[in-house]
Enzyme design. Structure first.
Site, mmCIF file in Angstrom:
data_model
loop_
_atom_site.group_PDB
_atom_site.id
_atom_site.type_symbol
_atom_site.label_atom_id
_atom_site.label_comp_id
_atom_site.label_asym_id
_atom_site.label_seq_id
_atom_site.Cartn_x
_atom_site.Cartn_y
_atom_site.Cartn_z
ATOM 1 C CE LYS A 244 114.599 64.851 51.471
ATOM 2 N NZ LYS A 244 113.378 64.461 50.464
ATOM 3 N NE ARG A 327 111.254 50.571 52.226
ATOM 4 C CZ ARG A 327 112.088 49.328 51.992
ATOM 5 N NH1 ARG A 327 113.295 49.542 51.911
ATOM 6 N NH2 ARG A 327 111.574 48.310 52.304
ATOM 7 N NE ARG A 347 110.676 60.477 54.045
ATOM 8 C CZ ARG A 347 110.966 59.332 53.422
ATOM 9 N NH1 ARG A 347 110.293 58.353 53.229
ATOM 10 N NH2 ARG A 347 112.233 59.467 52.852
ATOM 11 C CG ASN A 357 110.288 63.779 52.340
ATOM 12 O OD1 ASN A 357 111.435 64.230 52.227
ATOM 13 N ND2 ASN A 357 109.921 62.465 51.410
ATOM 14 C CG HIS A 360 117.615 60.313 51.357
ATOM 15 N ND1 HIS A 360 116.917 60.125 50.184
ATOM 16 C CD2 HIS A 360 118.536 59.661 51.651
ATOM 17 C CE1 HIS A 360 117.631 58.814 49.671
ATOM 18 N NE2 HIS A 360 118.438 58.718 50.632
#
Length: 381
Positions: A244, A327, A347, A357, A360
């Site tokens: 991000k 994930r 994260r 965070n 993505h």
């Protein structure tokens, strides 16, 4: 300060510039362009930047009137300002096309010099380490792209002939063996500085893993040629990880953390999204998470890097496997929770809050192909 600006015709036509020059804080002046998606017209603005407080003021050149009052934009920093850069101000992607005055040109033309680094095909897994070394040495990352070069492409890049007799070092042949990663860097005397970094730090620590530009005169042409190539990507049995905008200062470390978690990078590219595209990409979260609007704001706040990743041989196989594994490697969306439950996750290490965070990642197995197609096919069209 007044004299410095008064004799520059680029500033003289904008009446507010003299007043800005009287201020105690330093101000830099750029000409930026913005493509209005509704009218299709390209608008030009004078953008005044104050490094002391990250403030931005904008003036409509055509209509000779203020467009944006002095406003603090934390995502616009000196590192983000260089010729050809795209900066985001309230979801508008503004491209820097000219220096607005001689003072700014003198301050930025050498200090914010560009160079090109290409991580060789056999060293793509070291991309994060290369970028981190560059960032630690004061370079800003302008663009990233993973692409495949033909032998002729590699010869044009290096400046030689594609014939084997004209490639005694084997560099041309090596760059044509598979996907490589181009990294456009900006820094003080960037061409010579990065060559020194390669010789003194990268080669001793990582081996002969990169090729870099050796001529400031050819950097722009080489960078344009490399980034004009279509992105390398697999688009099957892969998942998407987006570094991000708020995590771009740690881009190398984040990329390295993802790959160290058992993933191979099969595609990568820099992007800036307008609000329409960001809403479209994040639409699945609309009405589901209260942070949706803030998530859109974050994704449109600046440039970011999208990575397509696949599991390495030790990590398993299949699309369901790669999405679920990514994930897990990224950790819970809330970094505070991640630091408790999964302290080694991406994260937990690099996130600030539920919106900023760090990354993505693809959430659902069925979305793995959809998300990679969105960035590496639809947005590239």
């Amino acid at each position: 300060a007044r004299a410095r600006h008064r004799n520059d015709p680029r500033v003289q036509i904008y009446p507010h510039a003299d007043a800005i020059a009287d201020m105690e804080d330093e101000r830099y002046c750029f000409i930026v362009e913005w493509l209005d998606p509704h009218s299709g017209l390209t608008m030009r603005y004078q953008m005044l930047y104050g490094p002391a407080d990250c403030s931005v003021e904008m003036y409509d050149i055509k209509n000779r009137r203020p467009f944006l009052k002095k406003t603090r934009i934390p995502t616009v920093t000196v590192d983000t300002l260089h010729m050809g850069a795209v900066v985001t101000v309230y979801s508008r992607q503004l491209k820097i096309v000219e220096y607005g005055d001689a003072h700014t040109e003198n301050a930025f033309s050498l200090a914010r010099q560009a160079t090109l680094c290409v991580v060789k095909p056999g060293a793509v897994h070291l991309t994060g380490k290369v970028i981190n070394a560059a960032q630690k040495s004061g370079f800003a990352v302008a663009r990233v792209k993973m692409a495949s070069l033909s032998r002729d492409d590699a010869a044009d890049l290096i400046g030689g002939s594609s014939g084997s007799s004209s490639d005694p070092s084997g560099a041309i042949a090596e760059l044509a063996t598979g996907p490589s990663v181009g990294v456009a860097l900006v820094g003080d005397g960037a061409v010579d500085s990065f060559k020194r970094l390669v010789q003194t730090e990268l080669v001793p620590a990582l081996g002969d893993c990169v090729w870099c530009a050796d001529s400031a005169e050819r950097v722009d042409a080489m960078t344009r040629a490399y980034f004009a190539k279509p992105p390398a990507c697999r688009l099957s049995d892969t998942a998407l990880a987006v570094v991000k905008p708020s995590a771009m200062a740690n881009l190398g470390l984040v990329m390295d953390a993802v790959m160290d978690a058992g993933f191979a990078m099969t595609g990568a590219a820099s992007f800036t999204l307008d609000r329409v595209d960001a809403v479209e990409f994040l639409e699945v979260y609309k009405g589901v998470v209260p942070e949706f609007a803030a998530m859109v704001d974050e994704l449109t706040s600046g440039a970011f890097v999208a990575m397509e990743v696949a599991l390495t041989e030790d990590g398993g196989s299949g699309e369901n496997g790669v999405v679920e594994a990514l994930r897990e490697a990224c950790g819970p969306a809330d970094p505070e929770i991640a630091r408790v439950l999964r302290p080694q996750s991406v994260r937990a290490k690099f996130g600030f809050d539920k919106v900023r965070n760090a990354v993505h990642c693809t959430d659902l197995p069925e979305d793995g192909e959809l998300e990679t197609h969105y960035f590496f096919k639809i947005l590239q069209a």
